[in-house]
Design a protein around this motif. Structure first.
Motif, PDB file in Angstrom:
ATOM      1  N   GLY A 617       7.122   5.301  -3.149  1.00 39.81           N
ATOM      2  CA  GLY A 617       5.876   4.627  -3.498  1.00 39.81           C
ATOM      3  C   GLY A 617       4.635   5.482  -3.358  1.00 39.81           C
ATOM      4  N   THR A 618       4.812   6.774  -3.115  1.00 43.16           N
ATOM      5  CA  THR A 618       3.654   7.659  -2.954  1.00 43.16           C
ATOM      6  C   THR A 618       2.821   7.714  -4.237  1.00 43.16           C
ATOM      7  OG1 THR A 618       4.904   8.939  -1.361  1.00 43.16           O
ATOM      8  CG2 THR A 618       2.972  10.012  -2.271  1.00 43.16           C
ATOM      9  N   ALA A 621       0.737   4.514  -4.691  1.00 42.65           N
ATOM     10  CA  ALA A 621      -0.444   4.476  -3.828  1.00 42.65           C
ATOM     11  C   ALA A 621      -1.606   5.250  -4.432  1.00 42.65           C
ATOM     12  CB  ALA A 621      -0.098   5.031  -2.454  1.00 42.65           C
ATOM     13  N   PHE A 633       7.723  -3.283  -2.980  1.00 40.67           N
ATOM     14  CA  PHE A 633       6.583  -2.950  -2.117  1.00 40.67           C
ATOM     15  C   PHE A 633       5.331  -2.911  -2.997  1.00 40.67           C
ATOM     16  CE2 PHE A 633      10.142  -1.857   0.439  1.00 40.67           C
ATOM     17  CZ  PHE A 633       9.736  -2.218   1.717  1.00 40.67           C
TER      18      PHE A 633
ATOM     19  N   PHE B  11       0.599   0.006   9.603  1.00 40.87           N
ATOM     20  CA  PHE B  11       1.544   0.287   8.516  1.00 40.87           C
ATOM     21  C   PHE B  11       2.590   1.258   9.061  1.00 40.87           C
ATOM     22  CE2 PHE B  11      -2.366  -0.836   6.230  1.00 40.87           C
ATOM     23  CZ  PHE B  11      -1.882  -1.795   5.356  1.00 40.87           C
ATOM     24  N   LEU B  12       3.832   0.831   9.035  1.00 41.12           N
ATOM     25  CA  LEU B  12       4.892   1.667   9.608  1.00 41.12           C
ATOM     26  C   LEU B  12       5.861   2.107   8.521  1.00 41.12           C
ATOM     27  CD1 LEU B  12       5.882  -0.496  12.731  1.00 41.12           C
ATOM     28  CD2 LEU B  12       4.021   1.149  12.519  1.00 41.12           C
ATOM     29  N   ILE B  38       3.307  -3.873   9.418  1.00 44.43           N
ATOM     30  CA  ILE B  38       3.712  -4.101   8.022  1.00 44.43           C
ATOM     31  C   ILE B  38       4.588  -2.917   7.635  1.00 44.43           C
ATOM     32  CG2 ILE B  38       2.931  -4.194   5.623  1.00 44.43           C
ATOM     33  CD1 ILE B  38       0.447  -5.697   6.602  1.00 44.43           C
ATOM     34  N   ARG B  39       5.779  -3.241   7.201  1.00 41.93           N
ATOM     35  CA  ARG B  39       6.732  -2.172   6.876  1.00 41.93           C
ATOM     36  C   ARG B  39       6.506  -1.679   5.455  1.00 41.93           C
ATOM     37  NH1 ARG B  39      13.157  -2.156   6.124  1.00 41.93           N
ATOM     38  NH2 ARG B  39      12.793  -4.155   5.130  1.00 41.93           N
ATOM     39  N   VAL B  40       6.446  -0.370   5.301  1.00 43.84           N
ATOM     40  CA  VAL B  40       6.428   0.246   3.966  1.00 43.84           C
ATOM     41  C   VAL B  40       7.551   1.279   3.943  1.00 43.84           C
ATOM     42  CG1 VAL B  40       4.011  -0.108   3.306  1.00 43.84           C
ATOM     43  CG2 VAL B  40       4.601   1.817   4.775  1.00 43.84           C
ATOM     44  N   MET B  41       7.998   1.643   2.757  1.00 41.97           N
ATOM     45  CA  MET B  41       9.095   2.612   2.693  1.00 41.97           C
ATOM     46  C   MET B  41       8.663   3.961   3.257  1.00 41.97           C
ATOM     47  SD  MET B  41      12.081   1.756   1.729  1.00 41.97           S
ATOM     48  CE  MET B  41      12.074   0.137   2.454  1.00 41.97           C
ATOM     49  N   CYS B  42       7.428   4.345   2.944  1.00 41.57           N
ATOM     50  CA  CYS B  42       6.954   5.665   3.347  1.00 41.57           C
ATOM     51  C   CYS B  42       5.465   5.530   3.644  1.00 41.57           C
ATOM     52  CB  CYS B  42       7.162   6.646   2.187  1.00 41.57           C
ATOM     53  SG  CYS B  42       6.550   8.312   2.493  1.00 41.57           S
ATOM     54  N   GLY B  44       3.402   7.351   2.679  1.00 45.91           N
ATOM     55  CA  GLY B  44       2.793   7.709   1.399  1.00 45.91           C
ATOM     56  C   GLY B  44       2.516   6.502   0.511  1.00 45.91           C
ATOM     57  N   ARG B  45       3.134   5.368   0.830  1.00 47.44           N
ATOM     58  CA  ARG B  45       2.904   4.164   0.031  1.00 47.44           C
ATOM     59  C   ARG B  45       1.560   3.510   0.376  1.00 47.44           C
ATOM     60  NH1 ARG B  45       1.397   1.395  -3.019  1.00 47.44           N
ATOM     61  NH2 ARG B  45       2.067  -0.638  -3.791  1.00 47.44           N
ATOM     62  N   VAL B  46       1.006   3.846   1.532  1.00 49.52           N
ATOM     63  CA  VAL B  46      -0.209   3.166   1.992  1.00 49.52           C
ATOM     64  C   VAL B  46      -1.403   3.608   1.145  1.00 49.52           C
ATOM     65  CG1 VAL B  46      -1.730   2.725   3.948  1.00 49.52           C
ATOM     66  CG2 VAL B  46       0.726   3.022   4.322  1.00 49.52           C
ATOM     67  N   GLU B  47      -1.942   2.642   0.420  1.00 46.20           N
ATOM     68  CA  GLU B  47      -3.109   2.941  -0.406  1.00 46.20           C
ATOM     69  C   GLU B  47      -4.346   2.866   0.472  1.00 46.20           C
ATOM     70  OE1 GLU B  47      -3.261   0.296  -3.764  1.00 46.20           O
ATOM     71  OE2 GLU B  47      -1.090   0.363  -4.003  1.00 46.20           O
ATOM     72  N   MET B  50      -5.643  -0.460   0.734  1.00 39.68           N
ATOM     73  CA  MET B  50      -4.981  -1.410   1.636  1.00 39.68           C
ATOM     74  C   MET B  50      -5.632  -1.368   3.012  1.00 39.68           C
ATOM     75  SD  MET B  50      -1.031  -0.802   0.606  1.00 39.68           S
ATOM     76  CE  MET B  50      -0.403  -1.315  -0.995  1.00 39.68           C
ATOM     77  N   GLY B  77       6.248  12.814   1.611  1.00 40.38           N
ATOM     78  CA  GLY B  77       5.324  11.686   1.463  1.00 40.38           C
ATOM     79  C   GLY B  77       4.247  11.710   2.538  1.00 40.38           C
ATOM     80  N   LYS B  80       1.308  13.838   1.829  1.00 40.12           N
ATOM     81  CA  LYS B  80       0.372  13.201   0.894  1.00 40.12           C
ATOM     82  C   LYS B  80      -0.524  12.228   1.663  1.00 40.12           C
ATOM     83  CE  LYS B  80       2.479  15.548  -2.133  1.00 40.12           C
ATOM     84  NZ  LYS B  80       3.775  15.287  -2.653  1.00 40.12           N
ATOM     85  N   ARG B  84      -4.628  12.231   1.997  1.00 43.35           N
ATOM     86  CA  ARG B  84      -5.442  11.053   1.696  1.00 43.35           C
ATOM     87  C   ARG B  84      -6.257  10.629   2.901  1.00 43.35           C
ATOM     88  NH1 ARG B  84      -0.563   7.953  -0.721  1.00 43.35           N
ATOM     89  NH2 ARG B  84      -0.525   9.018  -2.708  1.00 43.35           N
TER      90      ARG B  84
END
Lengths: 647, 139
Positions: A617-618, A621, A633, B11-12, B38-42, B44-47, B50, B77, B80, B84
């Motif tokens: 999901g990088t 984001a 997600f 965010f974990l 809050i579980r995220v895959m990576c 790197g998914r955290v915007e 958010m 990830g 990245k 950010r």
């Protein structure tokens, strides 16, 4: 009709309800809407609990499910299976982790209850935004490409072939068997190396499942696990392989010669040659860079000498395309150039050899017929075997190559056998002797030899008496020793061109230039790309035993993933890019750790190869237009959680 | 007056930090219930959005926890995320928010103790900063 959510509270045999007020949690969950049904069970993960859950899902016509229980790490898969059995999509589940991350980390029951309420409500809001995800399956090609036919490559080829797979074995040299085929003996058994490998090499050549491409290189790689398309460049040998019987009439008549790299420059070979006596396949090739015929002269001596009309000057390089499901890279390693090591004067002093030179020198099919001789033709009265050349020092290579102590001990034995009067000195920094057989081997090898414990630096100068070695002992004293012959054990390094091979296959290199393994302990034989396995020294220095083991493991990994007639299940939680909202900015492309995103030049948008995507999901984001969507997600799903946990 | 109890969203990442948090629980380490995961895959998914959404929704602080550099399950990830995060911190400050309210850290699957420590430190830090009230125009 709005979707119905089932919130299933697991008491975990009383562990959860010891601290959490069940009624309060369920009452708060119910407040989310009329479409929320709440139910409790004493132990949902039990066989009875799972059957009950399935029954309740069906009975209450539940569309999406919250299981408030332990960590999803513990039982997400368990409950996904329950959903699937009831006919629901398994992704219509969200677990609220009210055991590990609530009850077990909170002392006060009141606090634990409040936290459980937040988690259960967040899960409820989230699951209402879940979308069914397709189980994605991929038909696979079960065949295998192996690059590099050394010890690792041939083991991988045989293991795969025995499983009935088509194997394409590509080797850039004209012969197979790698470095070991050029050795005389192997440690610790001191077994004859050519005898050990010759039978296997013949089996490889005669194996109908194995298509052997010698004198060939991989030119292009497309695709992914299960479906690779490979282009192999078969270089012109100028010899018809089907006609040649390897009689050897052609090379004595050839009028030109050059240094033979297969003897590490200790001998000469002709323009038409086999790398060394006994090399397999026993078919010569013409080196067009020096052959007179290909350099404007009218020579056809080899053609005249050939009794079988096998010489074919008109042969051309040929490209062959093959399809495979998996790849094993076993491209080997080479020695660090000792001329880069200060003070050794390697290349300037004639009787300083590398270990590979020495392997060839003691080899019966080598340039001296197995005799240990100096450049002046005399036998050495003394030999110094220098360990750790360009190793274990950050200015050269910071690692221990792990096999040099053992082969130096092997050399000590070989010298003692051939020249019992010769004095042998092992210059070592530390002896690396792991494994069940090494210590005994070392004790025996070191009998009647001298061990010199030095600090790793040695200066070599040429004197009328021989090669003077000046060094510092481990306890700090300066010493000198003059010997007739010096054999260096340089660090083992990735072969030249490894970066290019890595780029071709799209895999990562480690900081030392070897191919990087997926995980150094748990998965030391997979590359950074799924479907591309590693075997042998290209992953890091190792001996024959480990190389062969790794090759068998790598083959096993592919054989178990690429089963004929069986589809491959791939990650469902990938990212997709919405065609209409993608602005074509390409930000996502550079972010993907799996090179799964490419740019569609016609549509001017980015597209995801969902087979390569692992769902981190990088990219999602970073997408400024929200076109990239991380399935399971999504923004909406995460937002739903954020709202509930910040109330 | 009872002491201020900050709300913190954490965010974990699924493969390291979420596992580390689970193990903190299994080891019965005390973790402030102010912190909600809050579980995220990576990571790197955290915007970055958010993070602001959490602050707007009522959080007084946000934690982003990922695998240690070099250990990311998704290879890179977390690098990245790190990139950010540096920008995010500047943005947070420009909004007049104390940058300490947003913290990126690395918690491996085995670092249960570190998880407990980081969450405790963060809670104390944010408690000392006081309520954020980002959405009510007070900052």
């Amino acid at each position: 009709m709005s979707k119905k959510t089932g919130v299933f509270f697991c008491r975990c045999g009383g562990i959860i309800t010891d601290k959490v007020n069940e009624e309060a949690v369920l009452a708060e969950a119910k407040k989310i809407g009329d479409n929320v049904v709440t139910l409790s069970h004493n132990l949902l993960c039990s066989a009875e609990g799972k059957a009950w859950l399935a029954e309740q899902i069906k009975k209450n016509r539940i569309d999406n499910v919250v299981v408030a229980a332990c960590s999803p790490k513990q039982h997400e898969k368990t409950f996904m299976e329950v959903l699937e059995n009831t006919g629901l999509n398994p992704h219509m589940l969200q677990m609220a982790n009210i055991r590990e991350q609530c009850v077990w980390m909170t002392t006060e029951p009141e606090e634990a209850t409040k936290k459980a309420i937040a988690y259960v409500r967040a899960a409820t809001r989230r699951v209402q935004k879940h979308e069914p995800l397709e189980k994605r399956e991929l038909t696979v090609n079960p065949d295998i490409l192996i690059v590099g036919a050394g010890m690792a490559g041939i083991e991988a080829a045989q293991t795969s072939s025995r499983a009935g797979r088509k194997v394409y074995l590509v080797e850039k040299e004209p012969c197979i068997g790698g470095l070991v085929a050029r050795f005389e003996e192997v440690y610790p058994s001191m077994e004859c190396a050519p005898c050990m490998v010759a039978t296997t090499l013949q089996e490889i050549i005669q194996d109908n499942n194995i298509d052997l491409f010698t004198y060939s290189e991989v030119k292009d790689v497309k695709g992914y696990l299960g479906n690779f398309e490979i282009t192999i460049l078969k270089k012109a040998k100028s010899v018809d392989e089907t006609a040649c019987l390897g009689c050897g009439e052609c090379y004595p008549v050839c009028p030109v010669s050059t240094s033979n790299k297969y003897d590490d420059g200790l001998s000469e070979r002709k323009a038409i040659y086999v790398p060394f006596n006994g090399a397999l396949p026993n078919i010569p090739v013409i080196d067009r860079s020096i052959c007179l015929r290909f350099n404007g002269q009218d020579c056809n001596k080899c053609e005249e000498a050939c009794p079988l009309d096998a010489i074919d000057f008109s042969q051309e390089d040929k490209e062959v395309t093959v399809n495979v499901g998996g790849i094993i890279l076993s491209t080997g390693a080479e020695l660090y150039d000792p001329s880069l090591v200060k003070g050794l004067n390697y290349g300037k002093i004639p009787d300083i050899y590398t270990s590979m030179h020495f392997e060839r020198m003691i080899s019966g099919n080598g340039p001296t017929g197995g005799e240990i001789v100096l450049k002046n033709g005399q036998k050495p009265r003394s030999v110094a075997l220098i360990h750790c050349v360009g190793s274990r020092k950050p200015e050269y290579n910071d690692y221990c190559s792990g096999i040099c102590c053992m082969y130096n001990l092997k050399f000590a034995r070989s010298i003692k056998e051939r020249e019992p009067q010769t004095k042998i000195y092992n210059f070592y920094t530390d002896l690396c002797l792991p494994g069940k057989e090494s210590q005994k081997f070392a004790d025996e090898s070191l009998l009647n030899t001298m061990l010199v414990h030095f600090n790793g630096d040695v200066e070599a100068t040429e004197t009328p008496e021989g090669i003077k070695l000046s060094y510092m002992t481990k306890d700090g004293g300066n010493q000198e020793l003059t010997v007739d012959m010096v054999v260096l054990a340089p660090a083992i390094v990735p072969p030249q061109g490894t970066k290019e091979v890595g780029d071709l296959f799209g895999i990562e290199l480690d900081e030392r230039g070897f191919f990087k393994e997926d995980h150094n302990l748990m998965n030391p034989f997979s590359s950074s790309v799924e479907g591309i396995q590693l075997a042998g020294m290209i992953q890091g220095p190792k001996g024959v035993e480990e190389s062969v083991a790794q090759a068998a493991a790598s083959s096993g990994r592919l054989l178990s993933r690429l089963v004929p007639g069986r589809v491959l299940e791939v990650e469902s939680k990938t990212t997709t890019i919405d065609e209409d909202s993608c602005g074509g900015c390409k930000i996502c492309i550079g972010l993907c750790p799996y090179s799964a995103i490419s740019f569609d030049i016609e549509k001017m948008i980015s597209t995801v190869n969902e087979i390569l995507c692992k769902g981190c999901g990088t990219c999602a984001a970073a997408c400024p237009s929200g076109a990239a969507k991380a399935k399971h997600f999504t923004r909406d799903q995460i937002r739903a959680e954020i709202k509930e946990v910040t109330i | 007056m009872s002491q201020f109890e900050p709300k913190i969203v954490a965010f974990l990442c699924n493969f390291c930090s979420y596992e580390g948090a689970d193990r903190a629980g299994s080891a019965k380490l005390q973790v402030p219930s102010n912190v909600k995961a809050i579980r995220v895959m990576c990571s790197g998914r955290v915007e970055p959005e958010m993070v602001f959404e959490a602050l707007t929704a009522g959080a007084d602080g946000v934690l982003i926890l990922g695998c240690h550099p070099g250990d990311c399950h998704f290879k890179e990830g977390n690098y990245k995320t790190m990139r950010r995060y540096n920008l995010l911190k500047q943005l947070v400050e420009e909004f007049g928010i104390e940058p300490e309210r947003v913290r990126l850290d690395w918690v491996s699957a085995s670092e249960a103790t570190k998880f407990a420590e980081v969450t405790k430190e963060m809670t104390e830090k944010v408690r000392s900063l006081g309520p954020l009230n980002f959405n009510s125009g007070t900052c």
